[in-house]
Design a protein around this motif. Sequence first.
Motif, PDB file in Angstrom:
ATOM      1  N   PHE A  33       0.791  -1.179   0.011  1.00 15.58           N
ATOM      2  CA  PHE A  33      -0.098  -0.075   0.161  1.00 15.58           C
ATOM      3  C   PHE A  33       1.028   1.337   0.001  1.00 15.58           C
ATOM      4  O   PHE A  33       1.991   1.369   0.406  1.00 15.58           O
ATOM      5  CB  PHE A  33      -0.732   0.229   1.351  1.00 15.58           C
ATOM      6  N   TYR A  35       0.042   5.554   1.181  1.00 19.51           N
ATOM      7  CA  TYR A  35      -0.496   6.100   1.848  1.00 19.51           C
ATOM      8  C   TYR A  35      -0.050   7.720   1.858  1.00 19.51           C
ATOM      9  O   TYR A  35       1.169   7.965   1.732  1.00 19.51           O
ATOM     10  CB  TYR A  35      -0.861   6.059   3.449  1.00 19.51           C
ATOM     11  N   PHE A  45      -5.465   6.757   1.718  1.00 22.99           N
ATOM     12  CA  PHE A  45      -5.356   5.737   0.823  1.00 22.99           C
ATOM     13  C   PHE A  45      -4.814   5.996  -0.411  1.00 22.99           C
ATOM     14  O   PHE A  45      -5.710   7.251  -0.969  1.00 22.99           O
ATOM     15  CB  PHE A  45      -6.390   4.691   0.730  1.00 22.99           C
ATOM     16  N   TYR A  48      -2.725   0.208  -4.097  1.00 21.54           N
ATOM     17  CA  TYR A  48      -2.512  -1.110  -3.561  1.00 21.54           C
ATOM     18  C   TYR A  48      -1.924  -1.759  -4.806  1.00 21.54           C
ATOM     19  O   TYR A  48      -2.650  -1.715  -5.830  1.00 21.54           O
ATOM     20  CB  TYR A  48      -3.880  -1.752  -2.981  1.00 21.54           C
ATOM     21  N   LEU A  87       3.714   7.122   2.782  1.00 28.75           N
ATOM     22  CA  LEU A  87       3.981   5.968   3.575  1.00 28.75           C
ATOM     23  C   LEU A  87       3.810   4.813   2.866  1.00 28.75           C
ATOM     24  O   LEU A  87       3.024   4.457   1.996  1.00 28.75           O
ATOM     25  CB  LEU A  87       2.850   5.829   4.774  1.00 28.75           C
ATOM     26  N   LEU A  91       1.912  -5.866   3.345  1.00 30.71           N
ATOM     27  CA  LEU A  91       1.095  -6.616   3.783  1.00 30.71           C
ATOM     28  C   LEU A  91       1.711  -8.075   3.859  1.00 30.71           C
ATOM     29  O   LEU A  91       1.958  -8.587   2.751  1.00 30.71           O
ATOM     30  CB  LEU A  91      -0.284  -6.894   2.984  1.00 30.71           C
ATOM     31  N   GLY A  95      -2.301 -12.132   5.295  1.00 29.71           N
ATOM     32  CA  GLY A  95      -3.051 -10.954   4.652  1.00 29.71           C
ATOM     33  C   GLY A  95      -3.442  -9.932   5.579  1.00 29.71           C
ATOM     34  O   GLY A  95      -4.186  -8.955   5.324  1.00 29.71           O
ATOM     35  N   ASN A  96      -3.142 -10.037   6.961  1.00 27.26           N
ATOM     36  CA  ASN A  96      -3.735  -8.844   7.935  1.00 27.26           C
ATOM     37  C   ASN A  96      -2.575  -8.549   8.606  1.00 27.26           C
ATOM     38  O   ASN A  96      -2.799  -7.748   9.586  1.00 27.26           O
ATOM     39  CB  ASN A  96      -4.719  -9.674   8.743  1.00 27.26           C
ATOM     40  N   LYS A  97      -1.494  -8.897   8.353  1.00 26.56           N
ATOM     41  CA  LYS A  97      -0.221  -7.788   9.081  1.00 26.56           C
ATOM     42  C   LYS A  97       0.275  -6.823   8.164  1.00 26.56           C
ATOM     43  O   LYS A  97       0.564  -7.179   7.028  1.00 26.56           O
ATOM     44  CB  LYS A  97       1.024  -8.902   9.347  1.00 26.56           C
ATOM     45  N   LEU A  98       0.190  -5.625   8.565  1.00 25.20           N
ATOM     46  CA  LEU A  98       0.542  -4.547   7.772  1.00 25.20           C
ATOM     47  C   LEU A  98       1.622  -3.877   8.464  1.00 25.20           C
ATOM     48  O   LEU A  98       1.718  -3.399   9.604  1.00 25.20           O
ATOM     49  CB  LEU A  98      -0.540  -3.542   7.621  1.00 25.20           C
ATOM     50  N   PHE A 100       4.638  -0.769   8.085  1.00 29.44           N
ATOM     51  CA  PHE A 100       4.753   0.406   7.493  1.00 29.44           C
ATOM     52  C   PHE A 100       6.188   0.821   7.690  1.00 29.44           C
ATOM     53  O   PHE A 100       6.976   0.540   8.522  1.00 29.44           O
ATOM     54  CB  PHE A 100       4.012   1.562   8.401  1.00 29.44           C
ATOM     55  N   GLY A 101       6.815   1.633   6.554  1.00 30.32           N
ATOM     56  CA  GLY A 101       8.051   2.204   6.512  1.00 30.32           C
ATOM     57  C   GLY A 101       7.918   3.553   7.550  1.00 30.32           C
ATOM     58  O   GLY A 101       6.798   3.960   7.604  1.00 30.32           O
ATOM     59  N   THR A 102       8.940   4.227   7.516  1.00 35.14           N
ATOM     60  CA  THR A 102       8.954   5.271   8.354  1.00 35.14           C
ATOM     61  C   THR A 102       8.243   6.660   7.739  1.00 35.14           C
ATOM     62  O   THR A 102       8.004   7.645   8.222  1.00 35.14           O
ATOM     63  CB  THR A 102      10.295   5.734   8.960  1.00 35.14           C
TER      64      THR A 102
ATOM     65  N   PRO B  42       7.525   4.638  12.828  1.00 35.07           N
ATOM     66  CA  PRO B  42       6.518   4.057  11.587  1.00 35.07           C
ATOM     67  C   PRO B  42       5.206   3.803  12.503  1.00 35.07           C
ATOM     68  O   PRO B  42       4.912   3.528  13.440  1.00 35.07           O
ATOM     69  CB  PRO B  42       6.968   2.503  11.165  1.00 35.07           C
ATOM     70  N   LEU B  43       3.950   3.855  11.628  1.00 34.50           N
ATOM     71  CA  LEU B  43       2.715   3.953  11.910  1.00 34.50           C
ATOM     72  C   LEU B  43       2.622   2.007  12.277  1.00 34.50           C
ATOM     73  O   LEU B  43       3.296   1.404  11.632  1.00 34.50           O
ATOM     74  CB  LEU B  43       1.724   3.979  10.794  1.00 34.50           C
ATOM     75  N   GLU B  56      -6.670 -10.052  14.017  1.00 33.46           N
ATOM     76  CA  GLU B  56      -5.278  -9.834  14.212  1.00 33.46           C
ATOM     77  C   GLU B  56      -4.595  -9.200  15.471  1.00 33.46           C
ATOM     78  O   GLU B  56      -5.565  -8.186  15.829  1.00 33.46           O
ATOM     79  CB  GLU B  56      -4.666  -9.149  12.726  1.00 33.46           C
ATOM     80  N   ILE B  98      -8.167  -5.784   5.081  1.00 30.68           N
ATOM     81  CA  ILE B  98      -6.948  -5.500   4.128  1.00 30.68           C
ATOM     82  C   ILE B  98      -6.273  -6.488   3.233  1.00 30.68           C
ATOM     83  O   ILE B  98      -5.460  -6.272   2.562  1.00 30.68           O
ATOM     84  CB  ILE B  98      -5.599  -4.638   4.851  1.00 30.68           C
ATOM     85  N   SER B  99      -6.478  -7.621   3.719  1.00 34.37           N
ATOM     86  CA  SER B  99      -6.278  -8.928   2.853  1.00 34.37           C
ATOM     87  C   SER B  99      -6.496  -8.920   1.485  1.00 34.37           C
ATOM     88  O   SER B  99      -5.630  -9.387   0.691  1.00 34.37           O
ATOM     89  CB  SER B  99      -6.437 -10.123   3.552  1.00 34.37           C
TER      90      SER B  99
END
Lengths: 110, 115
Positions: A33, A35, A45, A48, A87, A91, A95-98, A100-102, B42-43, B56, B98-99
Amino acid sequence: GQNIDQPTEMTATEGAIVQINCTYQTSGFNGLFWYQQHAGEAPTFLSYNVLDGLEEKGRFSSFLSRSKGYSYLLLKELQMKDSASYLCAVLTGGGNKLTFGTGTQLKVEL
Amino acid sequence: ETGVTQTPRHLVMGMTNKKSLKCEQHLGHNAMYWYKQSAKKPLELMFVYSLEERVENNSVPSRFSPECPNSSHLFLHLHTLQPEDSALYLCASSQDTISGGNEQFFGPGTRLTVL
């Protein structure tokens, strides 16, 4: 572990084109993703990507190469309002662990 | 009200207090999320809920306890927090999780300060 790298800051001129890169090394991959976050505001958003290639959406495009662990966000015809943090987030984990970069702080100047 | 709303917008609490953050989405979405945004970090995605079920939990300390009573409401219950928990807490929602690459819509956030 997960590692996502983006440049910390970039500066560009109004009307120009800028490319913001993101490289990642993660356990698994289920998509990437982008953002946009203006100062003091919540993220919004932008795009993707899950397959290799370029996705275009107006002035913004996002590219993905899964084999290289690399993505970029391309912003065309820059406007002052594009000054924001961008940002990159990957993922994983079914599929539900996201993660992020800084973020890359983009400053658009006249 | 439209979109995603969060209350309160600002919260100051002591380490021994118990408080709750509230999020409400008016978009008819099935998935909701809690994020933490700290300065210079990071977020972080904390929790993911889909159809009121938690799908999750990203290794979040037990002093943060989420609750999703229905698909429109999400709470984050806080107790015995530490000063390092001071941050902006963002809620988001999406049509499905989000998956599938679903677009998330964020609320304005709650700025939390732990003294």
